[in-house]
Design a protein around this motif. Sequence first.
Motif, PDB file in Angstrom:
ATOM      1  N   ARG A  42       4.164  -7.961  33.436  1.00 35.44           N
ATOM      2  CA  ARG A  42       5.317  -8.482  34.173  1.00 35.44           C
ATOM      3  C   ARG A  42       6.568  -7.766  33.684  1.00 35.44           C
ATOM      4  O   ARG A  42       6.833  -7.707  32.492  1.00 35.44           O
ATOM      5  CB  ARG A  42       5.467  -9.984  33.941  1.00 35.44           C
ATOM      6  CG  ARG A  42       4.549 -10.798  34.826  1.00 35.44           C
ATOM      7  CD  ARG A  42       4.841 -12.252  34.681  1.00 35.44           C
ATOM      8  NE  ARG A  42       3.860 -12.723  33.704  1.00 35.44           N
ATOM      9  CZ  ARG A  42       3.879 -13.899  33.130  1.00 35.44           C
ATOM     10  NH1 ARG A  42       4.844 -14.741  33.391  1.00 35.44           N
ATOM     11  NH2 ARG A  42       2.956 -14.245  32.295  1.00 35.44           N
ATOM     12  N   THR A  43       7.314  -7.209  34.625  1.00 31.39           N
ATOM     13  CA  THR A  43       8.578  -6.539  34.291  1.00 31.39           C
ATOM     14  C   THR A  43       9.645  -6.974  35.296  1.00 31.39           C
ATOM     15  O   THR A  43      10.093  -6.172  36.127  1.00 31.39           O
ATOM     16  CB  THR A  43       8.414  -4.999  34.290  1.00 31.39           C
ATOM     17  OG1 THR A  43       7.808  -4.590  35.513  1.00 31.39           O
ATOM     18  CG2 THR A  43       7.565  -4.523  33.129  1.00 31.39           C
ATOM     19  N   PRO A  52      12.512  -0.931  34.452  1.00 27.00           N
ATOM     20  CA  PRO A  52      11.046  -0.932  34.358  1.00 27.00           C
ATOM     21  C   PRO A  52      10.425   0.445  34.637  1.00 27.00           C
ATOM     22  O   PRO A  52       9.452   0.832  33.992  1.00 27.00           O
ATOM     23  CB  PRO A  52      10.609  -1.957  35.405  1.00 27.00           C
ATOM     24  CG  PRO A  52      11.758  -2.899  35.474  1.00 27.00           C
ATOM     25  CD  PRO A  52      12.972  -2.006  35.323  1.00 27.00           C
ATOM     26  N   HIS A  53      10.995   1.188  35.562  1.00 26.79           N
ATOM     27  CA  HIS A  53      10.463   2.525  35.859  1.00 26.79           C
ATOM     28  C   HIS A  53      10.722   3.477  34.696  1.00 26.79           C
ATOM     29  O   HIS A  53       9.861   4.291  34.333  1.00 26.79           O
ATOM     30  CB  HIS A  53      11.074   3.067  37.150  1.00 26.79           C
ATOM     31  CG  HIS A  53      10.357   4.273  37.663  1.00 26.79           C
ATOM     32  ND1 HIS A  53      11.006   5.315  38.252  1.00 26.79           N
ATOM     33  CD2 HIS A  53       9.047   4.607  37.664  1.00 26.79           C
ATOM     34  CE1 HIS A  53      10.132   6.236  38.594  1.00 26.79           C
ATOM     35  NE2 HIS A  53       8.933   5.834  38.244  1.00 26.79           N
ATOM     36  N   GLU A  56       8.201   2.592  32.123  1.00 28.68           N
ATOM     37  CA  GLU A  56       6.875   3.088  32.517  1.00 28.68           C
ATOM     38  C   GLU A  56       6.677   4.508  32.001  1.00 28.68           C
ATOM     39  O   GLU A  56       5.655   4.835  31.408  1.00 28.68           O
ATOM     40  CB  GLU A  56       6.728   3.062  34.039  1.00 28.68           C
ATOM     41  CG  GLU A  56       5.481   3.761  34.543  1.00 28.68           C
ATOM     42  CD  GLU A  56       5.559   4.095  36.020  1.00 28.68           C
ATOM     43  OE1 GLU A  56       5.106   5.194  36.392  1.00 28.68           O
ATOM     44  OE2 GLU A  56       6.075   3.272  36.809  1.00 28.68           O
ATOM     45  N   HIS A  57       7.673   5.362  32.203  1.00 30.90           N
ATOM     46  CA  HIS A  57       7.576   6.744  31.755  1.00 30.90           C
ATOM     47  C   HIS A  57       7.695   6.853  30.236  1.00 30.90           C
ATOM     48  O   HIS A  57       7.011   7.679  29.620  1.00 30.90           O
ATOM     49  CB  HIS A  57       8.629   7.609  32.447  1.00 30.90           C
ATOM     50  CG  HIS A  57       8.288   7.874  33.873  1.00 30.90           C
ATOM     51  ND1 HIS A  57       7.638   9.008  34.281  1.00 30.90           N
ATOM     52  CD2 HIS A  57       8.482   7.118  34.986  1.00 30.90           C
ATOM     53  CE1 HIS A  57       7.449   8.959  35.586  1.00 30.90           C
ATOM     54  NE2 HIS A  57       7.953   7.824  36.037  1.00 30.90           N
ATOM     55  N   ALA A  86       0.306   5.476  37.253  1.00 23.65           N
ATOM     56  CA  ALA A  86       1.100   4.341  36.782  1.00 23.65           C
ATOM     57  C   ALA A  86       2.088   4.033  37.901  1.00 23.65           C
ATOM     58  O   ALA A  86       2.563   4.946  38.572  1.00 23.65           O
ATOM     59  CB  ALA A  86       1.837   4.686  35.494  1.00 23.65           C
ATOM     60  N   THR A  88       5.348   1.247  39.289  1.00 24.53           N
ATOM     61  CA  THR A  88       6.299   0.184  39.030  1.00 24.53           C
ATOM     62  C   THR A  88       6.587  -0.543  40.333  1.00 24.53           C
ATOM     63  O   THR A  88       6.885   0.087  41.339  1.00 24.53           O
ATOM     64  CB  THR A  88       7.613   0.741  38.452  1.00 24.53           C
ATOM     65  OG1 THR A  88       7.311   1.442  37.250  1.00 24.53           O
ATOM     66  CG2 THR A  88       8.586  -0.374  38.132  1.00 24.53           C
ATOM     67  N   ARG A  92       6.387  -6.058  38.400  1.00 24.02           N
ATOM     68  CA  ARG A  92       5.361  -5.694  37.429  1.00 24.02           C
ATOM     69  C   ARG A  92       5.227  -4.178  37.335  1.00 24.02           C
ATOM     70  O   ARG A  92       5.614  -3.446  38.242  1.00 24.02           O
ATOM     71  CB  ARG A  92       4.017  -6.319  37.783  1.00 24.02           C
ATOM     72  CG  ARG A  92       3.421  -5.789  39.068  1.00 24.02           C
ATOM     73  CD  ARG A  92       2.243  -6.664  39.525  1.00 24.02           C
ATOM     74  NE  ARG A  92       1.726  -6.244  40.798  1.00 24.02           N
ATOM     75  CZ  ARG A  92       2.270  -6.494  41.988  1.00 24.02           C
ATOM     76  NH1 ARG A  92       3.404  -7.156  42.053  1.00 24.02           N
ATOM     77  NH2 ARG A  92       1.720  -6.080  43.099  1.00 24.02           N
ATOM     78  N   THR A  93       4.636  -3.725  36.229  1.00 25.07           N
ATOM     79  CA  THR A  93       4.312  -2.321  36.020  1.00 25.07           C
ATOM     80  C   THR A  93       2.819  -2.248  35.749  1.00 25.07           C
ATOM     81  O   THR A  93       2.286  -3.057  34.988  1.00 25.07           O
ATOM     82  CB  THR A  93       5.114  -1.737  34.848  1.00 25.07           C
ATOM     83  OG1 THR A  93       6.512  -1.873  35.149  1.00 25.07           O
ATOM     84  CG2 THR A  93       4.796  -0.269  34.624  1.00 25.07           C
ATOM     85  N   TYR A  95      -0.676   0.278  35.013  1.00 22.29           N
ATOM     86  CA  TYR A  95      -1.287   1.538  34.593  1.00 22.29           C
ATOM     87  C   TYR A  95      -2.758   1.472  34.988  1.00 22.29           C
ATOM     88  O   TYR A  95      -3.455   0.539  34.597  1.00 22.29           O
ATOM     89  CB  TYR A  95      -1.159   1.728  33.082  1.00 22.29           C
ATOM     90  CG  TYR A  95       0.272   1.735  32.612  1.00 22.29           C
ATOM     91  CD1 TYR A  95       0.985   2.921  32.540  1.00 22.29           C
ATOM     92  CD2 TYR A  95       0.920   0.550  32.268  1.00 22.29           C
ATOM     93  CE1 TYR A  95       2.312   2.935  32.115  1.00 22.29           C
ATOM     94  CE2 TYR A  95       2.243   0.558  31.855  1.00 22.29           C
ATOM     95  CZ  TYR A  95       2.924   1.751  31.781  1.00 22.29           C
ATOM     96  OH  TYR A  95       4.232   1.755  31.377  1.00 22.29           O
TER      97      TYR A  95
END
Length: 106
Positions: A42-43, A52-53, A56-57, A86, A88, A92-93, A95
């Motif tokens: 959850r993001t 969040p993006h 992610e990276h 992956a 975003t 949520r995010t 993978y």
Amino acid sequence: LLRMERIEELDAQALVLVHRCGAQLVSVSLADENKTFVAAFRTPVTNSHGMPHILEHSVLCGSRKFPVKEPMVELLRSSLHTFLNAMTFPDRTVYCAASCNTKDLY
């Protein structure tokens, strides 16, 4: 183990587990040659700055304990993956990785 569920539509068995840190895990067993791994977090966001993006990276840039600069690129080169990404979303995010080669995921 929280519960076991049968998923008739997939002819599958699902186990819902809780890790000692509180994370919920779901393991689904079915007759498919693809083995799939998904980690979803959850993001939630409160603005449109894209944090969040960015995270992610950043997560995929490695760390002191796991000094791999680009793990997805390494997997692209060395695995027999059928899906690797992956993503975003607004809340949520995720993978994801899938492969027909068991050694790619275990």
